[in-house]
Design a protein around this motif. Sequence first.
Motif, PDB file in Angstrom:
ATOM      1  N   MET A   1       0.820  -1.205   0.000  1.00 64.48           N
ATOM      2  CA  MET A   1       0.000   0.000   0.000  1.00 64.48           C
ATOM      3  C   MET A   1       0.864   1.270   0.000  1.00 64.48           C
ATOM      4  SD  MET A   1      -3.463  -0.595   2.248  1.00 64.48           S
ATOM      5  CE  MET A   1      -2.681  -0.358   3.798  1.00 64.48           C
ATOM      6  N   LYS A   2       2.019   1.174   0.606  1.00 63.77           N
ATOM      7  CA  LYS A   2       2.863   2.370   0.694  1.00 63.77           C
ATOM      8  C   LYS A   2       3.317   2.833  -0.686  1.00 63.77           C
ATOM      9  CE  LYS A   2       4.270   1.983   5.467  1.00 63.77           C
ATOM     10  NZ  LYS A   2       5.358   2.059   6.434  1.00 63.77           N
ATOM     11  N   GLU A   3       3.377   1.890  -1.639  1.00 65.82           N
ATOM     12  CA  GLU A   3       3.770   2.294  -2.998  1.00 65.82           C
ATOM     13  C   GLU A   3       2.734   3.235  -3.614  1.00 65.82           C
ATOM     14  OE1 GLU A   3       1.375  -1.424  -3.240  1.00 65.82           O
ATOM     15  OE2 GLU A   3       3.177  -0.930  -2.101  1.00 65.82           O
ATOM     16  N   ARG A   4       1.468   3.115  -3.203  1.00 65.37           N
ATOM     17  CA  ARG A   4       0.435   4.025  -3.721  1.00 65.37           C
ATOM     18  C   ARG A   4       0.663   5.445  -3.228  1.00 65.37           C
ATOM     19  NH1 ARG A   4      -5.347   1.056  -4.276  1.00 65.37           N
ATOM     20  NH2 ARG A   4      -4.568  -0.789  -5.310  1.00 65.37           N
ATOM     21  N   LEU A   5       0.992   5.570  -1.949  1.00 68.31           N
ATOM     22  CA  LEU A   5       1.294   6.901  -1.406  1.00 68.31           C
ATOM     23  C   LEU A   5       2.559   7.459  -2.050  1.00 68.31           C
ATOM     24  CD1 LEU A   5       0.762   9.266   0.476  1.00 68.31           C
ATOM     25  CD2 LEU A   5       1.854   7.957   2.330  1.00 68.31           C
ATOM     26  N   LEU A   6       3.532   6.617  -2.240  1.00 70.77           N
ATOM     27  CA  LEU A   6       4.773   7.059  -2.889  1.00 70.77           C
ATOM     28  C   LEU A   6       4.489   7.544  -4.313  1.00 70.77           C
ATOM     29  CD1 LEU A   6       7.784   7.331  -2.354  1.00 70.77           C
ATOM     30  CD2 LEU A   6       8.078   5.011  -3.211  1.00 70.77           C
ATOM     31  N   LYS A   7       3.647   6.831  -5.046  1.00 72.11           N
ATOM     32  CA  LYS A   7       3.281   7.259  -6.401  1.00 72.11           C
ATOM     33  C   LYS A   7       2.538   8.594  -6.345  1.00 72.11           C
ATOM     34  CE  LYS A   7       0.741   6.081 -10.608  1.00 72.11           C
ATOM     35  NZ  LYS A   7       1.056   7.369 -11.119  1.00 72.11           N
ATOM     36  N   TYR A   8       1.597   8.722  -5.407  1.00 70.02           N
ATOM     37  CA  TYR A   8       0.849   9.976  -5.264  1.00 70.02           C
ATOM     38  C   TYR A   8       1.819  11.133  -5.013  1.00 70.02           C
ATOM     39  CZ  TYR A   8      -2.522  13.409  -3.646  1.00 70.02           C
ATOM     40  OH  TYR A   8      -3.264  14.554  -3.509  1.00 70.02           O
ATOM     41  N   LEU A   9       2.737  10.948  -4.096  1.00 73.52           N
ATOM     42  CA  LEU A   9       3.699  12.008  -3.787  1.00 73.52           C
ATOM     43  C   LEU A   9       4.597  12.306  -4.983  1.00 73.52           C
ATOM     44  CD1 LEU A   9       4.690  11.022  -0.144  1.00 73.52           C
ATOM     45  CD2 LEU A   9       3.233  12.940  -0.863  1.00 73.52           C
ATOM     46  N   SER A  10       4.932  11.276  -5.752  1.00 75.19           N
ATOM     47  CA  SER A  10       5.746  11.491  -6.951  1.00 75.19           C
ATOM     48  C   SER A  10       4.994  12.309  -7.992  1.00 75.19           C
ATOM     49  CB  SER A  10       6.174  10.153  -7.560  1.00 75.19           C
ATOM     50  OG  SER A  10       7.029   9.483  -6.666  1.00 75.19           O
ATOM     51  N   ASP A  11       3.671  12.072  -8.079  1.00 76.94           N
ATOM     52  CA  ASP A  11       2.851  12.778  -9.065  1.00 76.94           C
ATOM     53  C   ASP A  11       2.481  14.203  -8.643  1.00 76.94           C
ATOM     54  OD1 ASP A  11       2.906  10.504 -10.628  1.00 76.94           O
ATOM     55  OD2 ASP A  11       0.879   9.855 -10.088  1.00 76.94           O
ATOM     56  N   PHE A  12       2.327  14.421  -7.325  1.00 77.82           N
ATOM     57  CA  PHE A  12       1.755  15.691  -6.870  1.00 77.82           C
ATOM     58  C   PHE A  12       2.613  16.481  -5.887  1.00 77.82           C
ATOM     59  CE2 PHE A  12      -1.909  13.075  -8.082  1.00 77.82           C
ATOM     60  CZ  PHE A  12      -2.491  13.925  -9.017  1.00 77.82           C
ATOM     61  N   SER A  13       3.892  16.160  -5.801  1.00 75.15           N
ATOM     62  CA  SER A  13       4.740  16.943  -4.902  1.00 75.15           C
ATOM     63  C   SER A  13       6.118  17.132  -5.524  1.00 75.15           C
ATOM     64  CB  SER A  13       4.864  16.268  -3.538  1.00 75.15           C
ATOM     65  OG  SER A  13       5.810  15.223  -3.581  1.00 75.15           O
ATOM     66  N   THR A  14       6.833  18.058  -4.959  1.00 74.26           N
ATOM     67  CA  THR A  14       8.197  18.321  -5.407  1.00 74.26           C
ATOM     68  C   THR A  14       9.210  17.805  -4.383  1.00 74.26           C
ATOM     69  OG1 THR A  14       8.143  20.518  -4.390  1.00 74.26           O
ATOM     70  CG2 THR A  14       7.522  20.362  -6.729  1.00 74.26           C
ATOM     71  N   LEU A  15       8.755  16.919  -3.509  1.00 76.92           N
ATOM     72  CA  LEU A  15       9.656  16.367  -2.500  1.00 76.92           C
ATOM     73  C   LEU A  15      10.801  15.600  -3.151  1.00 76.92           C
ATOM     74  CD1 LEU A  15       7.151  14.833   0.081  1.00 76.92           C
ATOM     75  CD2 LEU A  15       8.694  16.736   0.486  1.00 76.92           C
ATOM     76  N   PRO A  16      12.000  15.765  -2.637  1.00 72.46           N
ATOM     77  CA  PRO A  16      13.101  14.899  -3.101  1.00 72.46           C
ATOM     78  C   PRO A  16      12.785  13.448  -2.752  1.00 72.46           C
ATOM     79  CG  PRO A  16      13.936  16.785  -1.848  1.00 72.46           C
ATOM     80  CD  PRO A  16      12.451  16.774  -1.687  1.00 72.46           C
ATOM     81  N   ASP A  17      13.295  12.519  -3.539  1.00 71.94           N
ATOM     82  CA  ASP A  17      12.983  11.101  -3.357  1.00 71.94           C
ATOM     83  C   ASP A  17      13.263  10.617  -1.939  1.00 71.94           C
ATOM     84  OD1 ASP A  17      12.083  10.910  -5.933  1.00 71.94           O
ATOM     85  OD2 ASP A  17      13.934  10.039  -6.722  1.00 71.94           O
ATOM     86  N   ASN A  18      14.369  11.039  -1.358  1.00 73.54           N
ATOM     87  CA  ASN A  18      14.714  10.604  -0.007  1.00 73.54           C
ATOM     88  C   ASN A  18      13.666  11.086   1.011  1.00 73.54           C
ATOM     89  OD1 ASN A  18      16.523   9.238   1.797  1.00 73.54           O
ATOM     90  ND2 ASN A  18      17.107  11.269   2.558  1.00 73.54           N
ATOM     91  N   ASP A  19      13.198  12.323   0.858  1.00 74.87           N
ATOM     92  CA  ASP A  19      12.170  12.865   1.761  1.00 74.87           C
ATOM     93  C   ASP A  19      10.852  12.111   1.597  1.00 74.87           C
ATOM     94  OD1 ASP A  19      14.118  14.645   2.502  1.00 74.87           O
ATOM     95  OD2 ASP A  19      13.105  16.421   1.724  1.00 74.87           O
ATOM     96  N   LYS A  20      10.531  11.749   0.360  1.00 77.31           N
ATOM     97  CA  LYS A  20       9.309  10.967   0.119  1.00 77.31           C
ATOM     98  C   LYS A  20       9.364   9.654   0.873  1.00 77.31           C
ATOM     99  CE  LYS A  20       8.797  12.644  -4.538  1.00 77.31           C
ATOM    100  NZ  LYS A  20       9.078  12.315  -5.924  1.00 77.31           N
ATOM    101  N   LEU A  21      10.502   8.978   0.791  1.00 78.89           N
ATOM    102  CA  LEU A  21      10.652   7.685   1.458  1.00 78.89           C
ATOM    103  C   LEU A  21      10.540   7.828   2.980  1.00 78.89           C
ATOM    104  CD1 LEU A  21      13.530   6.126  -0.679  1.00 78.89           C
ATOM    105  CD2 LEU A  21      11.114   5.466  -0.667  1.00 78.89           C
ATOM    106  N   ILE A  22      11.139   8.863   3.533  1.00 83.49           N
ATOM    107  CA  ILE A  22      11.048   9.104   4.976  1.00 83.49           C
ATOM    108  C   ILE A  22       9.597   9.341   5.374  1.00 83.49           C
ATOM    109  CG2 ILE A  22      11.622  10.753   6.809  1.00 83.49           C
ATOM    110  CD1 ILE A  22      14.384  11.075   5.360  1.00 83.49           C
ATOM    111  N   LEU A  23       8.901  10.167   4.604  1.00 87.83           N
ATOM    112  CA  LEU A  23       7.503  10.472   4.906  1.00 87.83           C
ATOM    113  C   LEU A  23       6.640   9.217   4.805  1.00 87.83           C
ATOM    114  CD1 LEU A  23       5.300  12.535   5.549  1.00 87.83           C
ATOM    115  CD2 LEU A  23       5.162  13.038   3.116  1.00 87.83           C
TER     116      LEU A  23
END
Length: 190
Positions: A1-23
């Motif tokens: 399920m976490k991959e869905r949130l990661l995809k959402y953040l990839s599509d709709f945020s400018t977070l660096p990849d490392n910050d996305k993973l931490i979040l």
Amino acid sequence: MKERLLKYLSDFSTLPDNDKLILVDSFQEKELSKNDFLIKQGDISKDFSFVCEGILRIYREVDGEEITLQFVFPMSFAASLSSLAFNMPSQWNMRAITKSKLLCIDRDIHHEIMSKYANALNTYESQILKAFSNLENRLLSFLHLNAEQRFQKLFSEQPQIFNIVPLKYIASSLGITAETLSRLRKKQFM
């Protein structure tokens, strides 16, 4: 399920990849059965949630009547924002219409992450603004559209809702009776 949130953040945020993973790693999985509450009106919300699967209904009980504010579909955030922000009782019930899978983050962990990562705060603020814009558009539809126009707007924007959500909840969200909704649906398909 976490991959869905990661995809959402990839599509709709400018977070660096490392910050996305931490979040994303800070979220915990939660399942709700049909009719389970995420939060009850009057309780203090402790979580900020992301809906991966299922549908939630946000509603308020007033004088024994349930008034639906909106529905939360997959790939969307769900929270009683005023309860989370001000640590006050929620004004809304959030309840699963269908079996639902969520990712939830504790409000204290969420605040800690927001204070450490400026990009995460920017993403959070953009989600808050999106939620505010949706509510503003909903308010405008009640001010400027009649019941039939609100029905048509919902039908054109989310036709699938009529196959998933009980009609009494849809009617409540449109500010009409179930009988009026039935009449409008019948008229739509004539």
